[in-house]
Scaffold this active site. Structure first.
Site, PDB file in Angstrom:
ATOM      1  N   GLU A   6      10.476  -4.747   4.423  1.00  0.00           N
ATOM      2  CA  GLU A   6      10.539  -6.158   4.002  1.00  0.00           C
ATOM      3  C   GLU A   6      10.253  -6.280   2.509  1.00  0.00           C
ATOM      4  O   GLU A   6      10.994  -6.927   1.759  1.00  0.00           O
ATOM      5  CB  GLU A   6       9.496  -6.992   4.771  1.00  0.00           C
ATOM      6  CG  GLU A   6       9.780  -7.177   6.241  1.00  0.00           C
ATOM      7  CD  GLU A   6       9.213  -6.061   7.113  1.00  0.00           C
ATOM      8  OE1 GLU A   6       8.903  -4.967   6.581  1.00  0.00           O
ATOM      9  OE2 GLU A   6       9.084  -6.272   8.333  1.00  0.00           O
ATOM     10  N   LYS A  28       0.842  -1.200   0.000  1.00  0.00           N
ATOM     11  CA  LYS A  28       0.000   0.000   0.000  1.00  0.00           C
ATOM     12  C   LYS A  28       0.877   1.249   0.000  1.00  0.00           C
ATOM     13  O   LYS A  28       0.681   2.168  -0.770  1.00  0.00           O
ATOM     14  CB  LYS A  28      -0.892  -0.046   1.247  1.00  0.00           C
ATOM     15  CG  LYS A  28      -1.885   1.067   1.376  1.00  0.00           C
ATOM     16  CD  LYS A  28      -2.833   0.781   2.541  1.00  0.00           C
ATOM     17  CE  LYS A  28      -3.671   2.006   2.838  1.00  0.00           C
ATOM     18  NZ  LYS A  28      -4.640   1.771   3.919  1.00  0.00           N
ATOM     19  N   GLU A  56      -4.560  -6.932  14.922  1.00  0.00           N
ATOM     20  CA  GLU A  56      -4.107  -5.610  14.479  1.00  0.00           C
ATOM     21  C   GLU A  56      -5.275  -4.628  14.542  1.00  0.00           C
ATOM     22  O   GLU A  56      -5.078  -3.425  14.675  1.00  0.00           O
ATOM     23  CB  GLU A  56      -3.517  -5.681  13.055  1.00  0.00           C
ATOM     24  CG  GLU A  56      -2.632  -4.488  12.728  1.00  0.00           C
ATOM     25  CD  GLU A  56      -1.777  -4.678  11.476  1.00  0.00           C
ATOM     26  OE1 GLU A  56      -0.621  -5.118  11.588  1.00  0.00           O
ATOM     27  OE2 GLU A  56      -2.269  -4.374  10.372  1.00  0.00           O
ATOM     28  N   GLY A  67      -4.962  -2.413   5.040  1.00  0.00           N
ATOM     29  CA  GLY A  67      -4.186  -3.552   4.540  1.00  0.00           C
ATOM     30  C   GLY A  67      -4.840  -4.891   4.856  1.00  0.00           C
ATOM     31  O   GLY A  67      -4.980  -5.760   3.998  1.00  0.00           O
ATOM     32  N   ARG A  68      -5.269  -5.064   6.103  1.00  0.00           N
ATOM     33  CA  ARG A  68      -5.803  -6.377   6.515  1.00  0.00           C
ATOM     34  C   ARG A  68      -7.203  -6.636   5.976  1.00  0.00           C
ATOM     35  O   ARG A  68      -7.761  -7.703   6.184  1.00  0.00           O
ATOM     36  CB  ARG A  68      -5.743  -6.507   8.038  1.00  0.00           C
ATOM     37  CG  ARG A  68      -6.386  -5.367   8.800  1.00  0.00           C
ATOM     38  CD  ARG A  68      -5.961  -5.372  10.271  1.00  0.00           C
ATOM     39  NE  ARG A  68      -6.471  -4.213  10.992  1.00  0.00           N
ATOM     40  CZ  ARG A  68      -5.844  -3.044  11.076  1.00  0.00           C
ATOM     41  NH1 ARG A  68      -4.701  -2.873  10.454  1.00  0.00           N
ATOM     42  NH2 ARG A  68      -6.358  -2.050  11.767  1.00  0.00           N
ATOM     43  N   LYS A  94       9.420  -0.590  13.876  1.00  0.00           N
ATOM     44  CA  LYS A  94       9.953  -0.273  12.534  1.00  0.00           C
ATOM     45  C   LYS A  94      10.974   0.849  12.637  1.00  0.00           C
ATOM     46  O   LYS A  94      12.052   0.790  12.048  1.00  0.00           O
ATOM     47  CB  LYS A  94       8.822   0.208  11.615  1.00  0.00           C
ATOM     48  CG  LYS A  94       7.887  -0.855  11.115  1.00  0.00           C
ATOM     49  CD  LYS A  94       6.973  -0.214  10.073  1.00  0.00           C
ATOM     50  CE  LYS A  94       5.725  -1.019   9.809  1.00  0.00           C
ATOM     51  NZ  LYS A  94       4.744  -0.331   8.987  1.00  0.00           N
ATOM     52  N   HIS A 106      -4.152 -33.167  18.336  1.00  0.00           N
ATOM     53  CA  HIS A 106      -2.983 -33.901  18.824  1.00  0.00           C
ATOM     54  C   HIS A 106      -1.884 -32.952  19.273  1.00  0.00           C
ATOM     55  O   HIS A 106      -0.742 -33.363  19.461  1.00  0.00           O
ATOM     56  CB  HIS A 106      -2.474 -34.841  17.729  1.00  0.00           C
ATOM     57  CG  HIS A 106      -3.507 -35.877  17.370  1.00  0.00           C
ATOM     58  ND1 HIS A 106      -3.619 -37.072  18.013  1.00  0.00           N
ATOM     59  CD2 HIS A 106      -4.512 -35.837  16.459  1.00  0.00           C
ATOM     60  CE1 HIS A 106      -4.628 -37.766  17.508  1.00  0.00           C
ATOM     61  NE2 HIS A 106      -5.195 -37.029  16.561  1.00  0.00           N
TER      62      HIS A 106
END
Ligand code: F6P
Length: 563
Positions: free
Chosen positions: A212, A206, A366, A280-281, A526, A397
């Site tokens: 990253e 965005k 978030e 974003g999410r 950041k 399990h």
């Protein structure tokens, strides 16, 4: 705004909690034979059984009253009408516009955003068809066989999760991979067996500044240029030849045309736009889903949007007491704020939903991991829960021991499908893997039953178990769960499932009086990373500005990194 815990509706719930807390689900079911019928709801192809919750009719009445008192209906109206409800960023919150399949306009600042939404979807469809049909050629004139999505957080988790979920719909001769981590191992692993001449990168960011993604994009470009033109070209990414090659192998999804162009991607032709009113999410149904659309094709992508849209309509129009996202939200508040359960688990009984929990973690944590109210004061009640989980039956399990006999109350959402996704495509699988699916669903149902009703000491004794083992083999039960079932995992049911959780999280944010749509909490780390990076790389030890622990760790790293 009224203080949440001072609301009479909140206080009624507190008093009511004292009555409900001592009751066991066994008693609740015994006392009310119509309970399963009463606490169920159908919406958009999803069947929700919420009868295995520690509630009675009054609980639900009081919870709905709380939602009304907190202004959930008004907040919903404000979101859908494009008001700037993300107040800390002064933005509208309009992910619902991305999947608005009706002819209704949706306005931001007096402008209908639907024409631009449709235009980008059309461009995505056109591009996807070109790649899928082999019409889109790489710089060496070869068709694309590999698509690599470079993005992180909301620019990765949505398309990566949905790609896994909808793999049976994906074009078999296209390899689609997702690289998010700045750890070079991720990119190296994804590219190891790929031919650059047949590889297309979709850089999704965005902001087009995320460390990253930008680091991965720069390295991917070096890998591409070095593979196609040699080491020298890789070091001259701004040369005319390099830019030409980049243009054939890189497209971008962003809100930032200038930064995209600077990278060497033709922003006019090869950038797919989205807007600052898409968080974003919440962005999977936007151009952020481009890699998914390339994989499954536009038609299936649009079916996913239909599923989202159906749940949006349900959320917008259904009365609160018959509104699936609202009910899930209220049940969550009930356990989180009244029973004091800090976490909840989501257990999809479908291997294709292996990434769903990770996706939901960003969506929920978030959004609602906030400690400040909309008014800027500290909240005086717990907000966003910790979400965790994994696919069934694997989770059984791993951590189900704790769910059944541990000391924590962990409400669970169980998700399942009547038919396996692949049964629509592979008749041979139906024959070869006969019996898997019924066994899978038998386990899902058994777990919800065991959690709710447990096994009493008397029942254990009746099985002739040694006395000393009886306490160890007793299951307390009274552990609540929701069960969500749909016919099959399809683009439609996935879209409606995601929208269900999106709106659930929204309703909870309204009740907790927080802004679910910013994420300032990720900024500090950041900033500090940007400060530490040159300190790790400086040839001479820099003047230290950190605490003694961080300084010691940086020193240790510097001393050992060349070894
Ligand atoms: O983690 C913070 C965050 O801003 C997320 O909200 C977002 O999804 C992610 O980083 C990626 O951001 P961008 O799409 O700008 O690269």
């Amino acid at each position: 705004m009224n203080h949440l815990v001072d609301l009479p509706e909140w206080q009624s719930l507190q008093a009511h909690y004292q009555q409900i807390a001592p009751l066991h689900l066994r008693d609740l079911f015994q006392q009310d034979p119509g309970r399963a019928e009463r606490f169920r709801l159908d919406a958009c192809g999803w069947f929700l059984d919420y009868s295995k919750n520690r509630i009675d009719r009054q609980t639900m009445d009081l919870l709905v009253k709380l939602a009304k008192a907190c202004g959930v209906e008004e907040a919903r109206r404000r979101m859908f009408s494009g008001e700037k409800i993300n107040r800390t960023e002064n933005r509208s919150v309009l992910h619902i516009a991305l999947r608005n399949r009706s002819s209704q306009p949706i306005y931001v600042d007096g402008q209908d955003v639907m024409p631009q939404v449709r235009r980008v979807l059309d461009r995505m469809a056109d591009f996807s068809e070109k790649v899928r049909s082999g019409q889109w050629m790489g710089a060496k004139g070869r068709p694309i066989r590999n698509v690599v999505n470079l993005g992180i957080g909301g620019s990765d988790l949505g398309p990566a999760m949905a790609y896994e979920a909808l793999k049976p719909y994906a074009q078999p001769n296209l390899r689609v991979r997702f690289v998010s981590n700045i750890d070079g191992a991720h990119l190296a692993g994804a590219l190891a067996d790929l031919d650059p001449a047949e590889t297309l990168f979709i850089v999704v960011s965005k902001t087009f500044t995320t460390l990253e993604t930008m680091t991965n994009a720069a390295s991917a470009r070096r890998w591409l240029l070095s593979g196609l033109g040699g080491a020298e070209l890789a070091e001259a990414p701004q040369s005319a030849q390099a830019r030409q090659m980049t243009a054939r192998h890189f497209v971008a999804v962003s809100t930032q045309a200038d930064r995209v162009a600077q990278f060497g991607i033709d922003a006019a032709q090869n950038m797919f736009e989205f807007w600052d009113w898409v968080g974003g999410r919440y962005s999977l149904p936007s151009a952020v889903g481009l890699a998914l659309m390339v994989a499954i094709g536009p038609e299936h992508f649009f079916q996913m949007l239909e599923g989202y849209h159906a749940m949006d309509r349900h959320f917008y129009t259904a009365p609160l007491e018959q509104n699936m996202p609202v009910l899930l939200a209220l049940l969550g508040v009930w356990y989180h704020n009244f029973f004091g359960a800090p976490t909840y688990a989501v257990i999809p009984y479908d291997q294709l939903l292996a990434r769903f929990v990770a996706y939901l973690q960003q969506l929920d944590m978030e959004s609602n991991g906030k400690g400040t109210t909309q008014e800027g004061t500290p909240v005086a009640w717990p907000t966003g829960p910790i979400l965790w989980g994994d696919v069934g039956t694997n989770a059984q399990h791993a951590f189900f021991q704790l769910l059944h006999q541990g000391t924590h109350l962990v409400p669970c959402d169980f998700i399942g499908f009547v038919q396996p996704a692949w049964s629509a495509f592979r008749e041979d699988y139906t024959r070869l893997f006969a019996g898997h699916h019924d066994r899978l669903i038998a386990n899902l149902l058994a777990q919800t039953e065991a959690l709710a009703f447990g096994k009493t000491a008397e029942e254990v004794r009746a099985e002739a178990v040694e006395d000393r083992l009886i306490p160890h083999r007793t299951f307390p039960g009274n552990r609540p769960s929701n069960t969500l079932v749909a016919q099959r995992l399809t683009p439609y049911s996935l879209g409606s499932l995601i929208a269900l959780y999106e709106h659930k999280i929204f309703v909870q944010g309204v009740i907790w009086q927080i802004n679910s749509f910013d994420q300032w909490g990720v900024e500090l780390g950041k900033q500090l990373a940007n400060r530490i990076l040159p300190e790790l790389q400086a040839p001479q030890e820099p003047p230290w500005k950190h605490d003694s622990s961080t300084t010691q760790l940086i020193r240790w790293y510097r001393q050992h990194r060349s070894g």
